[in-house]
Write a protein that holds these residues in place. Structure first.
Motif, PDB file in Angstrom:
ATOM      1  N   GLU A 285       0.810  -1.209   0.000  1.00 55.95           N
ATOM      2  CA  GLU A 285       0.000   0.000   0.000  1.00 55.95           C
ATOM      3  C   GLU A 285       0.850   1.270   0.000  1.00 55.95           C
ATOM      4  O   GLU A 285       0.486   2.274  -0.613  1.00 55.95           O
ATOM      5  N   LYS A 288       1.812   3.577  -3.143  1.00 52.89           N
ATOM      6  CA  LYS A 288       1.011   4.683  -3.673  1.00 52.89           C
ATOM      7  C   LYS A 288       1.634   6.030  -3.332  1.00 52.89           C
ATOM      8  O   LYS A 288       1.399   7.012  -4.020  1.00 52.89           O
ATOM      9  N   PHE A 325      -2.250   1.542  -9.889  1.00 55.63           N
ATOM     10  CA  PHE A 325      -1.865   0.605  -8.834  1.00 55.63           C
ATOM     11  C   PHE A 325      -2.274  -0.805  -9.249  1.00 55.63           C
ATOM     12  O   PHE A 325      -3.105  -1.465  -8.647  1.00 55.63           O
ATOM     13  N   LYS A 330       2.448   0.564 -10.868  1.00 59.14           N
ATOM     14  CA  LYS A 330       3.296   0.388  -9.696  1.00 59.14           C
ATOM     15  C   LYS A 330       3.494  -1.079  -9.306  1.00 59.14           C
ATOM     16  O   LYS A 330       4.476  -1.411  -8.645  1.00 59.14           O
ATOM     17  N   PRO A 428      -2.787   9.684  -3.544  1.00 62.87           N
ATOM     18  CA  PRO A 428      -2.843   9.756  -2.087  1.00 62.87           C
ATOM     19  C   PRO A 428      -2.986  11.159  -1.561  1.00 62.87           C
ATOM     20  O   PRO A 428      -3.463  11.360  -0.450  1.00 62.87           O
TER      21      PRO A 428
END
Length: 496
Positions: A285, A288, A325, A330, A428
Protein backbone atom coordinates in the motif's frame (compact mmCIF):
# COMPACT_ATOMS: atom_id res chain seq x y z
CA UNK A 1 -27.62 49.01 -32.13
CA UNK A 2 -23.95 49.35 -31.16
CA UNK A 3 -21.94 46.12 -31.19
CA UNK A 4 -20.63 45.27 -27.69
CA UNK A 5 -16.98 46.21 -27.18
CA UNK A 6 -16.00 42.95 -25.52
CA UNK A 7 -16.91 39.29 -25.87
CA UNK A 8 -17.06 38.64 -22.13
CA UNK A 9 -16.93 40.56 -18.88
CA UNK A 10 -16.34 39.01 -15.50
CA UNK A 11 -18.20 41.58 -13.47
CA UNK A 12 -17.51 42.84 -9.96
CA UNK A 13 -15.09 40.21 -8.68
CA UNK A 14 -12.04 40.70 -6.49
CA UNK A 15 -9.08 40.51 -8.90
CA UNK A 16 -5.88 39.13 -7.38
CA UNK A 17 -2.37 39.78 -8.69
CA UNK A 18 1.06 39.26 -7.17
CA UNK A 19 0.94 42.72 -5.59
CA UNK A 20 -2.68 43.62 -4.92
CA UNK A 21 -6.28 42.47 -4.52
CA UNK A 22 -8.98 44.87 -5.76
CA UNK A 23 -12.55 44.91 -6.99
CA UNK A 24 -12.79 45.27 -10.75
CA UNK A 25 -14.39 44.08 -13.96
CA UNK A 26 -12.28 41.94 -16.29
CA UNK A 27 -13.05 42.34 -19.99
CA UNK A 28 -12.08 39.67 -22.53
CA UNK A 29 -11.90 39.92 -26.30
CA UNK A 30 -11.37 36.57 -27.98
CA UNK A 31 -8.99 34.85 -25.59
CA UNK A 32 -7.14 37.97 -24.44
CA UNK A 33 -7.89 40.10 -21.40
CA UNK A 34 -8.48 43.49 -22.98
CA UNK A 35 -9.24 45.68 -19.95
CA UNK A 36 -9.43 45.67 -16.17
CA UNK A 37 -11.40 48.42 -14.46
CA UNK A 38 -14.69 49.46 -12.93
CA UNK A 39 -17.88 50.19 -14.81
CA UNK A 40 -16.69 48.68 -18.08
CA UNK A 41 -19.28 48.76 -20.92
CA UNK A 42 -21.52 45.80 -21.61
CA UNK A 43 -20.20 42.70 -23.37
CA UNK A 44 -21.82 39.95 -25.41
CA UNK A 45 -21.81 37.79 -22.30
CA UNK A 46 -21.30 38.55 -18.63
CA UNK A 47 -20.49 36.55 -15.53
CA UNK A 48 -21.50 37.90 -12.15
CA UNK A 49 -18.40 37.42 -9.98
CA UNK A 50 -19.50 39.55 -7.04
CA UNK A 51 -18.30 37.97 -3.82
CA UNK A 52 -15.79 35.81 -5.68
CA UNK A 53 -12.09 35.96 -6.40
CA UNK A 54 -10.90 36.30 -10.01
CA UNK A 55 -7.48 34.68 -10.30
CA UNK A 56 -5.07 33.96 -13.15
CA UNK A 57 -5.14 30.40 -14.40
CA UNK A 58 -2.40 28.21 -12.96
CA UNK A 59 0.85 27.41 -14.75
CA UNK A 60 2.06 23.93 -13.82
CA UNK A 61 5.65 23.91 -15.01
CA UNK A 62 6.57 20.31 -14.14
CA UNK A 63 4.33 17.38 -15.11
CA UNK A 64 4.79 13.98 -16.73
CA UNK A 65 2.00 13.29 -19.22
CA UNK A 66 1.63 10.24 -21.48
CA UNK A 67 5.33 9.69 -20.89
CA UNK A 68 7.12 6.35 -21.19
CA UNK A 69 9.52 5.75 -18.32
CA UNK A 70 13.02 4.39 -18.85
CA UNK A 71 11.72 1.08 -17.46
CA UNK A 72 9.07 0.94 -20.19
CA UNK A 73 6.07 1.87 -17.99
CA UNK A 74 3.54 4.33 -19.43
CA UNK A 75 1.93 7.04 -17.31
CA UNK A 76 -1.72 6.39 -16.52
CA UNK A 77 -2.89 9.72 -17.98
CA UNK A 78 -3.23 10.67 -21.61
CA UNK A 79 -2.87 14.31 -22.67
CA UNK A 80 -6.65 14.53 -22.74
CA UNK A 81 -7.34 13.10 -19.27
CA UNK A 82 -4.42 15.00 -17.73
CA UNK A 83 -5.24 18.39 -19.21
CA UNK A 84 -8.97 18.07 -18.60
CA UNK A 85 -8.24 17.37 -14.94
CA UNK A 86 -5.80 20.29 -14.90
CA UNK A 87 -8.46 22.64 -16.27
CA UNK A 88 -11.00 21.53 -13.68
CA UNK A 89 -8.38 22.19 -11.01
CA UNK A 90 -7.72 25.72 -12.28
CA UNK A 91 -4.54 25.11 -14.30
CA UNK A 92 -4.61 26.48 -17.84
CA UNK A 93 -0.99 26.03 -18.96
CA UNK A 94 1.18 22.98 -18.42
CA UNK A 95 4.81 22.18 -19.27
CA UNK A 96 5.33 18.40 -19.46
CA UNK A 97 8.29 16.57 -21.00
CA UNK A 98 9.42 15.28 -24.35
CA UNK A 99 11.47 12.42 -22.94
CA UNK A 100 14.48 11.15 -24.82
CA UNK A 101 15.85 7.74 -23.81
CA UNK A 102 19.20 6.28 -24.80
CA UNK A 103 19.38 5.69 -28.55
CA UNK A 104 16.51 8.05 -29.40
CA UNK A 105 16.70 10.93 -31.87
CA UNK A 106 15.76 14.11 -29.97
CA UNK A 107 13.92 15.95 -32.80
CA UNK A 108 11.84 12.83 -33.44
CA UNK A 109 11.06 12.56 -29.72
CA UNK A 110 9.82 16.16 -29.65
CA UNK A 111 7.74 15.59 -32.78
CA UNK A 112 6.17 12.45 -31.29
CA UNK A 113 5.17 14.20 -28.08
CA UNK A 114 3.71 17.10 -30.02
CA UNK A 115 1.55 14.62 -31.92
CA UNK A 116 0.25 13.20 -28.62
CA UNK A 117 -0.48 16.67 -27.26
CA UNK A 118 -2.21 17.86 -30.43
CA UNK A 119 -4.41 14.79 -30.28
CA UNK A 120 -5.57 15.28 -26.71
CA UNK A 121 -4.51 18.51 -24.95
CA UNK A 122 -7.33 20.90 -24.03
CA UNK A 123 -5.18 23.62 -22.42
CA UNK A 124 -2.01 25.44 -23.45
CA UNK A 125 1.21 23.44 -23.28
CA UNK A 126 4.93 23.60 -23.91
CA UNK A 127 7.70 21.02 -23.43
CA UNK A 128 10.87 20.59 -21.47
CA UNK A 129 13.25 18.36 -23.46
CA UNK A 130 14.68 15.50 -21.38
CA UNK A 131 18.24 14.66 -22.45
CA UNK A 132 19.30 11.14 -21.53
CA UNK A 133 21.66 10.46 -24.43
CA UNK A 134 24.13 13.34 -24.69
CA UNK A 135 25.70 12.37 -27.99
CA UNK A 136 27.70 14.89 -30.01
CA UNK A 137 24.82 15.17 -32.47
CA UNK A 138 22.27 15.78 -29.69
CA UNK A 139 24.36 18.40 -27.92
CA UNK A 140 25.88 20.27 -30.85
CA UNK A 141 23.11 20.04 -33.45
CA UNK A 142 19.74 19.04 -32.03
CA UNK A 143 19.64 21.20 -28.90
CA UNK A 144 20.49 24.47 -30.71
CA UNK A 145 18.01 23.76 -33.50
CA UNK A 146 15.15 22.88 -31.16
CA UNK A 147 15.78 25.83 -28.86
CA UNK A 148 15.71 28.09 -31.91
CA UNK A 149 12.28 26.63 -32.71
CA UNK A 150 11.02 27.72 -29.27
CA UNK A 151 11.73 24.73 -27.02
CA UNK A 152 13.48 26.86 -24.45
CA UNK A 153 14.14 24.45 -21.57
CA UNK A 154 16.10 21.25 -21.09
CA UNK A 155 15.88 18.71 -18.28
CA UNK A 156 18.54 16.30 -17.10
CA UNK A 157 18.62 13.64 -14.39
CA UNK A 158 21.59 13.20 -12.09
CA UNK A 159 20.22 9.85 -10.90
CA UNK A 160 18.26 6.81 -12.22
CA UNK A 161 20.21 4.01 -13.88
CA UNK A 162 18.90 4.55 -17.43
CA UNK A 163 18.56 8.33 -17.35
CA UNK A 164 21.44 9.83 -15.38
CA UNK A 165 23.86 12.22 -17.02
CA UNK A 166 27.36 12.16 -15.55
CA UNK A 167 29.35 15.29 -14.77
CA UNK A 168 31.35 15.62 -17.99
CA UNK A 169 28.40 15.29 -20.42
CA UNK A 170 26.40 17.50 -18.06
CA UNK A 171 28.97 20.24 -18.60
CA UNK A 172 28.54 19.77 -22.36
CA UNK A 173 24.77 20.17 -21.99
CA UNK A 174 25.17 23.24 -19.77
CA UNK A 175 27.40 24.83 -22.39
CA UNK A 176 24.96 23.99 -25.19
CA UNK A 177 22.14 25.51 -23.13
CA UNK A 178 24.15 28.69 -22.56
CA UNK A 179 25.08 29.05 -26.21
CA UNK A 180 21.49 28.39 -27.32
CA UNK A 181 19.78 30.50 -24.66
CA UNK A 182 17.88 27.68 -22.92
CA UNK A 183 17.06 27.07 -19.26
CA UNK A 184 18.61 23.92 -17.74
CA UNK A 185 16.30 22.08 -15.31
CA UNK A 186 17.49 19.21 -13.17
CA UNK A 187 16.46 16.32 -10.99
CA UNK A 188 19.45 16.57 -8.68
CA UNK A 189 20.26 13.71 -6.33
CA UNK A 190 23.55 11.87 -5.85
CA UNK A 191 23.18 8.62 -7.78
CA UNK A 192 26.06 6.85 -6.08
CA UNK A 193 24.68 7.44 -2.59
CA UNK A 194 21.22 6.21 -3.57
CA UNK A 195 22.54 3.11 -5.39
CA UNK A 196 24.79 2.25 -2.43
CA UNK A 197 21.89 2.58 0.03
CA UNK A 198 19.49 0.57 -2.15
CA UNK A 199 21.87 -2.40 -2.47
CA UNK A 200 22.49 -2.60 1.25
CA UNK A 201 18.85 -2.20 2.26
CA UNK A 202 17.69 -4.93 -0.13
CA UNK A 203 20.54 -7.25 0.88
CA UNK A 204 19.39 -6.99 4.49
CA UNK A 205 15.73 -7.67 3.67
CA UNK A 206 14.45 -4.12 3.97
CA UNK A 207 12.14 -4.24 0.97
CA UNK A 208 8.91 -2.49 2.01
CA UNK A 209 7.93 0.79 0.32
CA UNK A 210 8.83 2.79 3.44
CA UNK A 211 12.51 2.00 2.85
CA UNK A 212 12.38 3.97 -0.39
CA UNK A 213 12.55 7.09 1.77
CA UNK A 214 15.54 5.69 3.66
CA UNK A 215 17.39 4.89 0.43
CA UNK A 216 17.24 8.50 -0.75
CA UNK A 217 19.47 9.82 2.01
CA UNK A 218 19.07 13.50 2.76
CA UNK A 219 22.69 14.23 1.93
CA UNK A 220 22.15 12.98 -1.62
CA UNK A 221 20.02 16.05 -2.37
CA UNK A 222 22.22 18.77 -0.89
CA UNK A 223 25.38 17.24 -2.38
CA UNK A 224 23.90 17.08 -5.88
CA UNK A 225 22.56 20.63 -5.60
CA UNK A 226 26.02 21.90 -4.63
CA UNK A 227 27.71 20.03 -7.48
CA UNK A 228 25.18 21.15 -10.10
CA UNK A 229 25.30 24.78 -8.96
CA UNK A 230 29.11 24.73 -9.13
CA UNK A 231 29.08 23.41 -12.70
CA UNK A 232 26.41 25.92 -13.75
CA UNK A 233 28.45 28.75 -12.21
CA UNK A 234 31.51 27.60 -14.16
CA UNK A 235 29.51 27.88 -17.41
CA UNK A 236 27.48 30.91 -16.19
CA UNK A 237 24.24 29.14 -17.08
CA UNK A 238 20.84 29.70 -15.41
CA UNK A 239 19.42 26.54 -13.80
CA UNK A 240 16.12 25.44 -12.28
CA UNK A 241 16.35 22.79 -9.54
CA UNK A 242 13.23 20.67 -9.44
CA UNK A 243 11.31 19.32 -6.42
CA UNK A 244 13.37 20.53 -3.45
CA UNK A 245 12.48 18.29 -0.50
CA UNK A 246 14.89 18.99 2.39
CA UNK A 247 15.87 21.87 4.63
CA UNK A 248 19.51 21.27 3.67
CA UNK A 249 18.67 21.54 -0.02
CA UNK A 250 16.78 24.79 0.53
CA UNK A 251 19.77 26.15 2.46
CA UNK A 252 22.15 25.38 -0.42
CA UNK A 253 19.85 27.29 -2.81
CA UNK A 254 19.53 30.24 -0.43
CA UNK A 255 23.31 30.51 -0.08
CA UNK A 256 23.85 30.29 -3.85
CA UNK A 257 21.26 32.93 -4.66
CA UNK A 258 22.81 35.13 -2.00
CA UNK A 259 26.04 34.97 -3.98
CA UNK A 260 24.22 36.23 -7.08
CA UNK A 261 24.25 32.89 -8.91
CA UNK A 262 21.55 32.21 -11.51
CA UNK A 263 19.71 29.56 -9.51
CA UNK A 264 15.95 29.01 -9.44
CA UNK A 265 14.14 26.25 -7.59
CA UNK A 266 10.72 24.77 -6.97
CA UNK A 267 9.01 22.44 -4.58
CA UNK A 268 5.79 20.40 -4.86
CA UNK A 269 2.69 19.76 -2.73
CA UNK A 270 3.92 16.29 -1.71
CA UNK A 271 6.85 17.89 0.11
CA UNK A 272 4.62 20.45 1.81
CA UNK A 273 1.83 18.08 2.92
CA UNK A 274 3.23 14.51 3.11
CA UNK A 275 6.01 12.93 5.16
CA UNK A 276 8.03 9.72 4.94
CA UNK A 277 5.62 8.21 7.48
CA UNK A 278 2.96 8.12 4.76
CA UNK A 279 4.94 5.33 3.04
CA UNK A 280 4.70 3.14 6.15
CA UNK A 281 1.59 1.15 5.15
CA UNK A 282 0.76 -2.59 5.21
CA UNK A 283 1.94 -4.68 2.27
CA UNK A 284 2.43 -2.77 -0.95
CA UNK A 285 0.00 0.00 0.00
CA UNK A 286 2.84 2.40 0.74
CA UNK A 287 3.84 2.24 -2.94
CA UNK A 288 1.01 4.68 -3.67
CA UNK A 289 2.99 7.34 -1.78
CA UNK A 290 6.32 6.66 -3.49
CA UNK A 291 7.91 9.50 -5.44
CA UNK A 292 11.48 10.71 -5.92
CA UNK A 293 12.78 12.42 -3.99
CA UNK A 294 10.57 11.02 -1.23
CA UNK A 295 8.53 13.08 1.23
CA UNK A 296 10.63 13.95 4.28
CA UNK A 297 9.66 15.29 7.73
CA UNK A 298 7.44 17.94 9.28
CA UNK A 299 10.56 20.00 9.98
CA UNK A 300 11.41 19.92 6.27
CA UNK A 301 7.90 21.06 5.44
CA UNK A 302 8.34 24.11 7.65
CA UNK A 303 11.74 24.84 6.11
CA UNK A 304 10.23 24.71 2.62
CA UNK A 305 7.36 27.02 3.57
CA UNK A 306 9.95 29.45 4.92
CA UNK A 307 11.98 29.18 1.71
CA UNK A 308 8.84 29.97 -0.30
CA UNK A 309 8.12 32.96 1.91
CA UNK A 310 11.67 34.30 1.54
CA UNK A 311 11.75 33.79 -2.23
CA UNK A 312 14.44 31.10 -2.16
CA UNK A 313 11.98 28.81 -3.96
CA UNK A 314 10.07 30.56 -6.74
CA UNK A 315 7.40 28.11 -7.88
CA UNK A 316 5.30 25.15 -6.76
CA UNK A 317 4.66 22.55 -9.45
CA UNK A 318 2.79 19.25 -9.21
CA UNK A 319 5.45 16.90 -10.63
CA UNK A 320 2.37 15.01 -11.83
CA UNK A 321 3.47 11.42 -12.56
CA UNK A 322 0.55 8.99 -12.22
CA UNK A 323 0.90 5.22 -12.37
CA UNK A 324 -1.95 2.79 -11.91
CA UNK A 325 -1.87 0.61 -8.83
CA UNK A 326 -1.91 -2.60 -10.86
CA UNK A 327 0.29 -4.72 -13.12
CA UNK A 328 0.50 -1.93 -15.72
CA UNK A 329 1.95 0.54 -13.22
CA UNK A 330 3.30 0.39 -9.70
CA UNK A 331 2.70 -3.36 -9.34
CA UNK A 332 4.35 -4.35 -12.61
CA UNK A 333 6.77 -6.63 -10.73
CA UNK A 334 3.93 -8.39 -8.91
CA UNK A 335 1.60 -7.77 -5.96
CA UNK A 336 4.47 -7.48 -3.44
CA UNK A 337 7.37 -5.72 -5.17
CA UNK A 338 10.41 -4.47 -3.34
CA UNK A 339 10.71 -0.69 -3.23
CA UNK A 340 13.30 -0.65 -6.03
CA UNK A 341 10.78 -2.26 -8.42
CA UNK A 342 8.01 0.32 -7.91
CA UNK A 343 7.45 3.13 -10.41
CA UNK A 344 7.94 6.45 -8.64
CA UNK A 345 5.36 9.19 -8.95
CA UNK A 346 2.11 10.74 -7.72
CA UNK A 347 -0.77 12.41 -9.56
CA UNK A 348 -1.29 16.10 -8.81
CA UNK A 349 -2.32 18.25 -11.78
CA UNK A 350 -5.91 18.68 -10.62
CA UNK A 351 -5.18 18.95 -6.91
CA UNK A 352 -2.21 21.32 -6.89
CA UNK A 353 -4.20 24.54 -6.77
CA UNK A 354 -6.96 23.38 -4.38
CA UNK A 355 -4.38 22.09 -1.90
CA UNK A 356 -2.28 25.25 -2.09
CA UNK A 357 -5.27 27.60 -2.03
CA UNK A 358 -6.50 25.93 1.14
CA UNK A 359 -3.10 26.14 2.85
CA UNK A 360 -2.03 29.57 1.62
CA UNK A 361 -5.30 31.49 1.44
CA UNK A 362 -8.04 29.76 3.44
CA UNK A 363 -5.67 28.96 6.30
CA UNK A 364 -3.64 32.15 5.87
CA UNK A 365 -0.21 30.60 5.37
CA UNK A 366 1.29 33.03 2.84
CA UNK A 367 -1.68 34.94 1.47
CA UNK A 368 -3.49 35.36 -1.81
CA UNK A 369 -0.89 37.47 -3.61
CA UNK A 370 1.83 34.91 -2.89
CA UNK A 371 -0.49 32.14 -4.07
CA UNK A 372 -0.88 33.92 -7.43
CA UNK A 373 2.87 34.50 -7.68
CA UNK A 374 3.96 30.93 -6.92
CA UNK A 375 1.34 29.12 -8.97
CA UNK A 376 0.97 31.37 -12.02
CA UNK A 377 2.99 34.54 -12.48
CA UNK A 378 6.44 33.33 -11.39
CA UNK A 379 6.49 30.19 -13.57
CA UNK A 380 5.18 32.23 -16.52
CA UNK A 381 8.10 34.65 -16.08
CA UNK A 382 10.79 32.06 -15.43
CA UNK A 383 9.85 29.95 -18.46
CA UNK A 384 9.39 32.99 -20.73
CA UNK A 385 5.64 32.67 -21.13
CA UNK A 386 5.29 36.23 -19.80
CA UNK A 387 3.94 38.75 -20.75
CA UNK A 388 2.07 37.04 -23.65
CA UNK A 389 1.31 34.07 -21.35
CA UNK A 390 1.45 35.82 -18.02
CA UNK A 391 0.12 38.60 -15.86
CA UNK A 392 1.29 42.21 -15.89
CA UNK A 393 -1.65 43.76 -14.17
CA UNK A 394 -2.40 46.67 -11.85
CA UNK A 395 -5.48 48.79 -11.24
CA UNK A 396 -5.17 50.43 -14.66
CA UNK A 397 -4.25 47.69 -17.11
CA UNK A 398 -3.82 43.97 -17.49
CA UNK A 399 -1.73 42.41 -20.25
CA UNK A 400 -2.54 38.77 -19.97
CA UNK A 401 -3.22 36.13 -22.59
CA UNK A 402 -4.59 32.61 -22.37
CA UNK A 403 -3.98 31.97 -18.68
CA UNK A 404 -7.69 32.50 -18.18
CA UNK A 405 -9.49 33.85 -15.12
CA UNK A 406 -11.42 31.76 -12.69
CA UNK A 407 -13.99 33.08 -10.21
CA UNK A 408 -13.59 31.32 -6.90
CA UNK A 409 -16.05 31.40 -4.05
CA UNK A 410 -14.36 31.59 -0.65
CA UNK A 411 -17.67 30.97 1.14
CA UNK A 412 -18.83 27.77 -0.52
CA UNK A 413 -17.85 25.78 2.56
CA UNK A 414 -16.56 22.27 2.17
CA UNK A 415 -16.46 20.73 -1.27
CA UNK A 416 -16.28 17.01 -1.99
CA UNK A 417 -13.26 17.37 -4.27
CA UNK A 418 -12.83 13.63 -4.53
CA UNK A 419 -16.10 13.32 -6.45
CA UNK A 420 -14.83 15.77 -9.13
CA UNK A 421 -11.37 14.34 -9.63
CA UNK A 422 -10.62 13.54 -13.26
CA UNK A 423 -7.11 12.07 -13.09
CA UNK A 424 -6.81 8.58 -14.52
CA UNK A 425 -5.72 7.36 -11.07
CA UNK A 426 -6.64 8.37 -7.54
CA UNK A 427 -3.70 9.96 -5.78
CA UNK A 428 -2.84 9.76 -2.09
CA UNK A 429 -2.73 13.55 -1.87
CA UNK A 430 -6.52 13.51 -2.29
CA UNK A 431 -7.04 11.77 1.05
CA UNK A 432 -8.87 14.14 3.34
CA UNK A 433 -9.71 16.62 0.59
CA UNK A 434 -13.39 16.40 1.46
CA UNK A 435 -12.44 18.52 4.45
CA UNK A 436 -10.69 21.24 2.44
CA UNK A 437 -12.65 24.47 2.25
CA UNK A 438 -12.79 26.95 -0.62
CA UNK A 439 -11.82 24.43 -3.28
CA UNK A 440 -11.99 25.90 -6.77
CA UNK A 441 -14.80 24.78 -9.04
CA UNK A 442 -14.74 24.90 -12.84
CA UNK A 443 -17.62 27.36 -13.18
CA UNK A 444 -17.56 30.89 -14.54
CA UNK A 445 -15.15 31.99 -17.26
CA UNK A 446 -12.81 29.02 -17.16
CA UNK A 447 -15.57 26.44 -17.46
CA UNK A 448 -16.83 28.06 -20.63
CA UNK A 449 -13.47 29.07 -22.09
CA UNK A 450 -11.75 25.68 -22.00
CA UNK A 451 -13.98 23.99 -24.62
CA UNK A 452 -13.29 26.79 -27.11
CA UNK A 453 -9.62 25.88 -27.06
CA UNK A 454 -10.22 22.26 -27.97
CA UNK A 455 -11.32 20.05 -30.78
CA UNK A 456 -14.66 18.35 -31.32
CA UNK A 457 -14.96 16.16 -28.26
CA UNK A 458 -17.18 16.58 -25.24
CA UNK A 459 -15.41 17.67 -22.05
CA UNK A 460 -16.88 16.17 -18.87
CA UNK A 461 -18.96 18.73 -17.01
CA UNK A 462 -19.15 21.24 -19.88
CA UNK A 463 -21.96 22.18 -22.21
CA UNK A 464 -19.95 22.93 -25.33
CA UNK A 465 -17.94 20.88 -27.70
CA UNK A 466 -14.31 21.60 -28.28
CA UNK A 467 -13.87 24.08 -31.08
CA UNK A 468 -10.16 24.64 -31.67
CA UNK A 469 -6.80 23.10 -30.99
CA UNK A 470 -4.87 23.55 -27.79
CA UNK A 471 -2.26 26.25 -28.15
CA UNK A 472 1.50 25.80 -27.84
CA UNK A 473 2.75 29.23 -26.79
CA UNK A 474 5.93 30.61 -28.27
CA UNK A 475 8.76 30.80 -25.75
CA UNK A 476 11.65 33.20 -26.12
CA UNK A 477 15.20 32.07 -25.49
CA UNK A 478 16.80 33.15 -22.23
CA UNK A 479 20.27 34.06 -23.45
CA UNK A 480 23.42 33.66 -21.39
CA UNK A 481 23.17 37.09 -19.76
CA UNK A 482 19.47 36.95 -18.98
CA UNK A 483 18.09 39.13 -16.23
CA UNK A 484 14.87 37.48 -15.08
CA UNK A 485 12.19 39.97 -14.25
CA UNK A 486 10.08 40.77 -11.18
CA UNK A 487 10.41 39.34 -7.71
CA UNK A 488 12.11 36.24 -9.07
CA UNK A 489 15.03 38.21 -10.49
CA UNK A 490 18.57 37.18 -9.68
CA UNK A 491 20.90 40.15 -9.45
CA UNK A 492 23.66 39.38 -11.92
CA UNK A 493 26.18 41.41 -13.85
CA UNK A 494 25.35 41.21 -17.57
CA UNK A 495 29.02 41.81 -18.37
CA UNK A 496 30.07 38.56 -16.70
Amino acid sequence: MTEPTYDLIIRGGRVATTTDVFEADVAISGETIAAVGRGLPAAKREIDARGKLVLPGGVDSHAHIEQLSAAGIMNADTFESATVSAAFGGTTTVIPFAAQHVGMNLPQVVEDYHALAKKGAVIDYAFHMIIADATKETVEEHIPALVKQGHASIKIFMTYDRLKVDDEPLLDILLAARQSGAMLCAHAENHGIIAWMVKRLLARGYTMPKYHAVSHARVSEAEAFTRLIGMAALIDQPIMIFHVSTAEGARVIRDSRGQGLKVFAETCPQYLFLTANDLDKPGAEGAKWMCSPPPRTHADQEALWQALSLGDLQTISSDHAPYRFDETGKLRAGPNPNFKQVANGLPGLELRLPLLFDAMVSRGRLGLEKFVELTSTAPAKIYNLHPPQGLDCDRRRCRYRDLGSQPRDRDRGRDDARSRRLHAVRGPQAEGLAGVGAVARPDGHRRQQVPRRCRQRKIPGTQRRRGGQAHRPSRRRHGPGTEFRGKTAVMVDRAR
